[in-house]
Design an enzyme around this catalytic site. Sequence first.
Site, PDB file in Angstrom:
ATOM      1  N   LYS A  18       0.837  -1.215   0.000  1.00  0.00           N
ATOM      2  CA  LYS A  18       0.000   0.000   0.000  1.00  0.00           C
ATOM      3  C   LYS A  18       0.870   1.263   0.000  1.00  0.00           C
ATOM      4  CE  LYS A  18      -2.007  -1.249   3.904  1.00  0.00           C
ATOM      5  NZ  LYS A  18      -1.470  -2.580   4.164  1.00  0.00           N
ATOM      6  N   ARG A  94     -10.515  -0.706   7.930  1.00  0.00           N
ATOM      7  CA  ARG A  94     -10.048  -2.080   8.140  1.00  0.00           C
ATOM      8  C   ARG A  94     -11.137  -2.959   8.715  1.00  0.00           C
ATOM      9  NH1 ARG A  94      -3.765  -2.423   8.558  1.00  0.00           N
ATOM     10  NH2 ARG A  94      -3.378  -0.275   8.039  1.00  0.00           N
ATOM     11  N   ARG A 129      11.740  -5.140   4.968  1.00  0.00           N
ATOM     12  CA  ARG A 129      11.427  -3.720   4.773  1.00  0.00           C
ATOM     13  C   ARG A 129      12.331  -2.819   5.619  1.00  0.00           C
ATOM     14  NH1 ARG A 129       5.533  -1.649   5.344  1.00  0.00           N
ATOM     15  NH2 ARG A 129       5.617  -3.032   7.131  1.00  0.00           N
ATOM     16  N   ARG A 158      10.600  -0.751  11.388  1.00  0.00           N
ATOM     17  CA  ARG A 158       9.444  -0.464  12.238  1.00  0.00           C
ATOM     18  C   ARG A 158       9.356  -1.432  13.408  1.00  0.00           C
ATOM     19  NH1 ARG A 158       4.277   0.235   8.492  1.00  0.00           N
ATOM     20  NH2 ARG A 158       3.455  -1.318   9.926  1.00  0.00           N
ATOM     21  N   ARG A 169      -0.491  -9.530  12.915  1.00  0.00           N
ATOM     22  CA  ARG A 169      -1.159  -8.515  12.083  1.00  0.00           C
ATOM     23  C   ARG A 169      -1.992  -9.197  10.989  1.00  0.00           C
ATOM     24  NH1 ARG A 169       4.138  -5.437  10.786  1.00  0.00           N
ATOM     25  NH2 ARG A 169       2.973  -4.409   9.120  1.00  0.00           N
TER      26      ARG A 169
END
Length: 211
Positions: A18, A94, A129, A158, A169
């Site tokens: 995203k 969500r 990431r 993160r 998640r």
Amino acid sequence: AKAEPLRVMISGAPASGKGTQCQLITQKYNLVHIAAGDLLRAEVAAGSENGRRARECMEKGQLVPDEIVVMMVKERLLQPDSQEQGWLLDGYPRSSSQALALKDFGIEPDIFILLEVPEEILVERVVGRRLDPVTGKIYHLKYSPPETEEIASRLTQRFDDTEEKVKLRLLTHNQNVEAMDGCDSKENVFAQIDVTLENLLQQRKEASGSL
Ligand code: AP5
């Protein structure tokens, strides 16, 4: 007359891409990028009471309660820049309650984009990431490595980007989004839909106290 600005929602599992697509979309279409996760991380960094509560949920890979998220997103959407340039809402809604909450304020998108990526790919994307705190650009150690040594040396990760946390998640995501495998036989596709609808009815009955 000036054309109406675009209103776009983009959704998908954690690490489905995203943020990456939003960087490309805003470059071309100049929409105001509003990422629910970024708004929440800013609140966490500010050290507010809402930020403290948000961090607790984010650590567990759970959704932050609607009473914190809905107002935050709504206020950002109603700012003059979003209204004039159009907006690109990333990571919201969500859940059906979040979708309905915005609709109640008269806020609806022109288009809803859903990024679909198989789970085994998602885990690899999360773990690799990295973020550049200076430019905000999203990198991946394998798929989109930093351009220079200088950038490489300052990249950060993160707090919820571990294999263990992304599994939580994903669990949350799968509980809120019902994707059905439509390639199967009609009986099997119906069996998937049937389970979902039965569960929903059951929850309704429990909530209304009619059980
Ligand atoms: P949020 O920050 O929104 O995280 P997320 O949904 O888990 O999504 P990500 O940011 O992890 O991934 P992305 O899809 O943007 O992927 P990216 O482009 O970076 O939310 C975090 C938490 O906040 C939630 O868990 C929840 O607790 C809370 N929260 C947020 N919104 C909420 C809401 N509405 N209500 C309640 N709580 C909320 O890409 C990932 C990696 O893959 C990158 O390294 C990238 O370089 C790479 N990559 C991207 N595209 C490709 C490609 N095509 N090929 C190869 N690699 C690719």
